[in-house]
Scaffold this active site. Structure first.
Site, PDB file in Angstrom:
ATOM      1  N   GLY A 141       0.748  -1.091  -0.075  1.00  0.00           N
ATOM      2  CA  GLY A 141       0.083   0.001  -0.083  1.00  0.00           C
ATOM      3  C   GLY A 141       0.931   1.077  -0.006  1.00  0.00           C
ATOM      4  O   GLY A 141       2.056   1.052   0.437  1.00  0.00           O
ATOM      5  N   HIS A 152      -4.552   2.010   7.500  1.00  0.00           N
ATOM      6  CA  HIS A 152      -3.081   2.560   7.544  1.00  0.00           C
ATOM      7  C   HIS A 152      -3.077   3.574   6.421  1.00  0.00           C
ATOM      8  O   HIS A 152      -2.594   4.443   6.940  1.00  0.00           O
ATOM      9  CB  HIS A 152      -1.948   1.241   7.211  1.00  0.00           C
ATOM     10  CG  HIS A 152      -0.844   1.583   6.992  1.00  0.00           C
ATOM     11  ND1 HIS A 152       0.232   1.145   8.386  1.00  0.00           N
ATOM     12  CD2 HIS A 152      -0.136   2.348   6.321  1.00  0.00           C
ATOM     13  CE1 HIS A 152       1.238   1.650   7.994  1.00  0.00           C
ATOM     14  NE2 HIS A 152       1.085   2.441   6.946  1.00  0.00           N
ATOM     15  N   GLU A 153      -3.485   3.269   5.333  1.00  0.00           N
ATOM     16  CA  GLU A 153      -3.388   4.179   3.967  1.00  0.00           C
ATOM     17  C   GLU A 153      -4.157   5.486   4.497  1.00  0.00           C
ATOM     18  O   GLU A 153      -3.483   6.612   4.238  1.00  0.00           O
ATOM     19  CB  GLU A 153      -3.691   3.512   2.963  1.00  0.00           C
ATOM     20  CG  GLU A 153      -2.665   2.509   2.540  1.00  0.00           C
ATOM     21  CD  GLU A 153      -1.376   2.489   2.716  1.00  0.00           C
ATOM     22  OE1 GLU A 153      -0.778   3.770   2.343  1.00  0.00           O
ATOM     23  OE2 GLU A 153      -0.611   1.734   2.805  1.00  0.00           O
ATOM     24  N   GLN A 178       3.444   9.708   0.991  1.00  0.00           N
ATOM     25  CA  GLN A 178       4.420   8.985   1.020  1.00  0.00           C
ATOM     26  C   GLN A 178       5.500   9.247  -0.320  1.00  0.00           C
ATOM     27  O   GLN A 178       6.724   8.825  -0.128  1.00  0.00           O
ATOM     28  CB  GLN A 178       4.319   7.441   0.957  1.00  0.00           C
ATOM     29  CG  GLN A 178       3.644   7.246   2.509  1.00  0.00           C
ATOM     30  CD  GLN A 178       3.313   5.646   2.411  1.00  0.00           C
ATOM     31  OE1 GLN A 178       2.345   5.104   2.255  1.00  0.00           O
ATOM     32  NE2 GLN A 178       4.565   5.045   3.094  1.00  0.00           N
ATOM     33  N   CYS A 209       5.659   0.088   7.857  1.00  0.00           N
ATOM     34  CA  CYS A 209       5.324   1.144   6.807  1.00  0.00           C
ATOM     35  C   CYS A 209       6.527   1.289   6.003  1.00  0.00           C
ATOM     36  O   CYS A 209       7.737   1.451   6.562  1.00  0.00           O
ATOM     37  CB  CYS A 209       4.848   2.247   7.556  1.00  0.00           C
ATOM     38  SG  CYS A 209       4.607   3.822   6.415  1.00  0.00           S
ATOM     39  N   LEU A 210       6.391   1.484   4.831  1.00  0.00           N
ATOM     40  CA  LEU A 210       7.411   1.823   3.786  1.00  0.00           C
ATOM     41  C   LEU A 210       8.243   3.165   4.267  1.00  0.00           C
ATOM     42  O   LEU A 210       9.399   3.393   3.993  1.00  0.00           O
ATOM     43  CB  LEU A 210       7.117   2.087   2.332  1.00  0.00           C
ATOM     44  CG  LEU A 210       6.432   0.659   1.665  1.00  0.00           C
ATOM     45  CD1 LEU A 210       5.883   1.280   0.299  1.00  0.00           C
ATOM     46  CD2 LEU A 210       7.405  -0.186   1.577  1.00  0.00           C
ATOM     47  N   HIS A 232      -2.460   7.840   6.879  1.00  0.00           N
ATOM     48  CA  HIS A 232      -1.346   8.406   6.226  1.00  0.00           C
ATOM     49  C   HIS A 232      -1.801  10.038   5.484  1.00  0.00           C
ATOM     50  O   HIS A 232      -1.312  11.083   5.589  1.00  0.00           O
ATOM     51  CB  HIS A 232      -0.848   7.808   4.902  1.00  0.00           C
ATOM     52  CG  HIS A 232       0.306   7.097   5.155  1.00  0.00           C
ATOM     53  ND1 HIS A 232       1.534   7.383   5.800  1.00  0.00           N
ATOM     54  CD2 HIS A 232       0.615   5.661   5.038  1.00  0.00           C
ATOM     55  CE1 HIS A 232       2.222   6.524   6.062  1.00  0.00           C
ATOM     56  NE2 HIS A 232       1.709   5.300   5.625  1.00  0.00           N
TER      57      HIS A 232
HETATM   58 ZN    ZN Z   1       2.707   3.552   5.673  1.00  0.00          ZN
END
Ligand code: ZN
Length: 161
Positions: A44, A135-136, A49, A87-88, A139
């Site tokens: 995701g 989660h997304e 991000q 998380c990336l 963000h």
């Molecule tokens: Zn994330």
């Protein structure tokens, strides 16, 4: 290739603006978000991000793939499920890989929004997809999963990131 922003970058802490123009630029952005996500084996990725403070995310998890513009979440099942989440934008400084921690999330959510052609999108989810949507969407409000952790756990992650 769009670079993934790392915790400490102010864009990750800035509430994103709604998408207003459903134009070629948006379609290009969505393609670039998928590229950036797949390049690091992510499941995701949200606009902030990659430094784009706009309300949209892409996902490809548990056999479900898509994108949602201007998403709104509804909780269908508020039973809390604890599972590992990473998380990336929160990678381990030494390995470059996401740092995982158990995070409590609602068991079931529905996300509603628009697709790249401004058509309505509605996806009902449970399990890892529901976790991903929560989660997304966070963000887009300038929040990160570490905010949901006990203070000492969040601190130990911040020391590794
Ligand atoms: Zn994330």
């Amino acid at each position: 290739m769009r670079e993934i922003r790392i915790i400490g970058d102010p864009v990750l802490r800035t509430p994103a603006e709604p998408v207003a123009d459903f134009d070629r630029e948006l379609r290009k952005l969505i393609d670039e978000m998928f590229q950036a996500m797949y390049a690091v084996n992510g499941v995701g990725l949200a606009g902030p991000q990659i430094g784009v403070s706009r309300r949209l995310f892409v996902y490809d998890i548990a056999g479900r793939k898509g994108h949602v513009v201007n998403p709104v979440l509804t909780v269908d099942d508020d039973e809390e499920v604890l599972d590992e989440e990473g998380c990336l934008s929160v990678p381990d400084r030494r390995t470059g890989l996401p740092i995982y921690a158990p995070v409590a999330r609602a068991a079931g959510v529905t996300v509603e929004g628009l697709d790249r052609l401004q058509r309505p999108v509605r996806v009902t989810s449970r399990g890892s997809l529901a976790r991903c949507f929560q989660h997304e969407t966070e963000h887009l409000d300038g929040k990160l999963y570490v905010d949901r952790l006990p203070r000492n756990e969040a601190r130990s992650i911040m020391l590794r990131a």
